[in-house]
Design a protein around this motif. Structure first.
Motif, PDB file in Angstrom:
ATOM      1  N   VAL A  37      -3.834  35.247  42.011  1.00 41.92           N
ATOM      2  CA  VAL A  37      -2.634  35.731  42.707  1.00 41.92           C
ATOM      3  C   VAL A  37      -1.522  35.849  41.679  1.00 41.92           C
ATOM      4  O   VAL A  37      -1.213  34.888  40.967  1.00 41.92           O
ATOM      5  CB  VAL A  37      -2.195  34.774  43.827  1.00 41.92           C
ATOM      6  CG1 VAL A  37      -0.948  35.319  44.518  1.00 41.92           C
ATOM      7  CG2 VAL A  37      -3.313  34.573  44.842  1.00 41.92           C
ATOM      8  N   LEU A  89       2.349  36.185  41.372  1.00 42.10           N
ATOM      9  CA  LEU A  89       3.482  35.914  42.255  1.00 42.10           C
ATOM     10  C   LEU A  89       4.810  36.099  41.539  1.00 42.10           C
ATOM     11  O   LEU A  89       4.999  35.591  40.431  1.00 42.10           O
ATOM     12  CB  LEU A  89       3.433  34.456  42.723  1.00 42.10           C
ATOM     13  CG  LEU A  89       2.570  34.049  43.913  1.00 42.10           C
ATOM     14  CD1 LEU A  89       2.689  32.549  44.109  1.00 42.10           C
ATOM     15  CD2 LEU A  89       2.998  34.777  45.161  1.00 42.10           C
ATOM     16  N   THR A 141       3.070  28.978  45.600  1.00 49.73           N
ATOM     17  CA  THR A 141       1.966  28.494  44.772  1.00 49.73           C
ATOM     18  C   THR A 141       1.322  27.263  45.396  1.00 49.73           C
ATOM     19  O   THR A 141       0.094  27.170  45.511  1.00 49.73           O
ATOM     20  CB  THR A 141       2.466  28.137  43.351  1.00 49.73           C
ATOM     21  OG1 THR A 141       2.901  29.334  42.699  1.00 49.73           O
ATOM     22  CG2 THR A 141       1.362  27.508  42.522  1.00 49.73           C
ATOM     23  N   VAL A 154      -3.147  30.931  40.256  1.00 48.77           N
ATOM     24  CA  VAL A 154      -1.860  31.601  40.476  1.00 48.77           C
ATOM     25  C   VAL A 154      -1.151  31.796  39.145  1.00 48.77           C
ATOM     26  O   VAL A 154      -1.062  30.871  38.331  1.00 48.77           O
ATOM     27  CB  VAL A 154      -0.958  30.768  41.408  1.00 48.77           C
ATOM     28  CG1 VAL A 154       0.433  31.398  41.519  1.00 48.77           C
ATOM     29  CG2 VAL A 154      -1.596  30.637  42.793  1.00 48.77           C
ATOM     30  N   ALA A 169       0.598  26.349  38.925  1.00 50.39           N
ATOM     31  CA  ALA A 169       0.393  27.706  38.422  1.00 50.39           C
ATOM     32  C   ALA A 169      -0.396  27.676  37.114  1.00 50.39           C
ATOM     33  O   ALA A 169      -0.193  26.814  36.270  1.00 50.39           O
ATOM     34  CB  ALA A 169       1.741  28.404  38.192  1.00 50.39           C
TER      35      ALA A 169
END
Length: 219
Positions: free
Chosen positions: A66, A68, A81, A93, A113
Motif C-alpha cells: 500500500v 499511502l 498504516t 505499507v 511502515a
C-alpha cells in the motif's frame, strides 16, 4: 474510491505485486498509477482518496503493498498504516509524501511502515521501493536515512553504561547467568538492567533490545 474486482485483479497481477494507492489528490494517484503500471510485475488493484478508504480497500483487496500519502483529511497515513497492518499483517505499507521532518519519518516507521519516500522520487526509485518493500526491506529516499537515525537517537532515553555492557554481551549470545558472572553481578541484577533497557528502547525482548541499540549507534 476505485478498484478492480478481486478476481480481475488477481488474474491481471498473476505472480506479480498487487499495489493499492491512497492519496487525496487524484492527479497524484494517476501519476503513481501510470508509473507502477508501466513496470513489469506490478499491478495497481485499487485507489483510495482518503485514509479511511485506504483501510477499507486494503481489507477487501489484501494487496501486497500500500502506497499511502502522509497527510490526508480524515485519517493521516500513520493512523491508516496501523489499521491496515492489523487487518493485513502480510501487507507492506510505504509512505509517499512531500513532508520530510524527522518526527514524521519516525512516526511512520514506528507505526510499521516499510518505507518513506518523497513525492519527488524518480520512477526508478519508486519502482525499486515497491519491490524492496515486498522483499521485506526498509526503503527510504536516500536523503532521509540520516534523518531517521537522528530522530531515533534524539528521541531515545539514554542507556546507562551498565545497560550498554549488558546488551553488548546479549549480542554475543551470552545468557543472563553468563553475563552476571562476567560482570560480577547477580542474575537478578542483569534482568533489572535488561528491563530498564527494554523500556528505554520500547522493545519487549533481549534480542530486539540488542538490535535496536546497535541500530541507534548505542553499542
Amino acid at each position: 474510491m476505485t478498484e478492480h474486482s478481486g478476481q480481475d485483479a488477481g488474474q491481471e497481477a498473476g505472480d506479480g505485486l498487487r499495489v493499492l494507492l491512497a492519496d487525496d489528490h487524484p492527479v497524484v494517484r494517476e501519476g503513481l498509477c501510470a508509473i507502477l503500471e508501466s513496470a513489469d510485475g506490478i499491478t495497481v488493484v485499487g485507489q483510495a482518496g482518503s485514509g479511511e478508504e485506504a483501510v477499507a480497500l486494503a481489507a477487501r483487496l489484501n494487496p501486497d503493498i500500500v502506497l499511502l500519502d502522509l497527510r490526508m483529511g480524515d485519517m493521516d497515513g500513520v493512523a491508516a498504516t496501523g489499521h491496515i497492518l492489523r487487518q493485513c499483517p502480510g501487507c507492506k505499507v510505504v509512505i509517499v509524501t512531500t513532508y520530510e521532518s524527522d518526527a514524521d519519518i519516525l512516526r511512520a516507521v514506528e507505526a510499521g511502515a516499510a518505507g518513506y519516500l518523497l513525492k519527488g522520487s524518480t520512477r526508478a526509485e519508486l519502482v525499486s521501493a515497491v519491490r524492496g518493500a515486498a522483499r521485506g526491506e526498509t526503503v527510504l529516499t536516500p536523503s532521509l536515512a540520516g534523518k531517521l537515525v537522528r530522530a531515533r537517537t534524539v528521541d531515545a532515553p539514554p542507556l546507562s553504561e551498565r545497560e550498554c555492557e549488558v546488551l553488548r554481551l546479549v549480542s554475543q549470545g551470552l545468557t543472563n547467568a553468563e553475563i552476571g558472572r562476567k560482570l560480577f553481578i547477580g542474575e537478578a541484577t542483569v534482568k533489572t538492567h535488561l528491563l530498564r533497557a527494554y523500556r528505554k528502547l520500547d522493545v519487549t525482548d533481549r534480542t530486539a533490545a540488542a538490535i535496536t541499540a546497535f541500530e541507534r549507534g548505542l553499542l
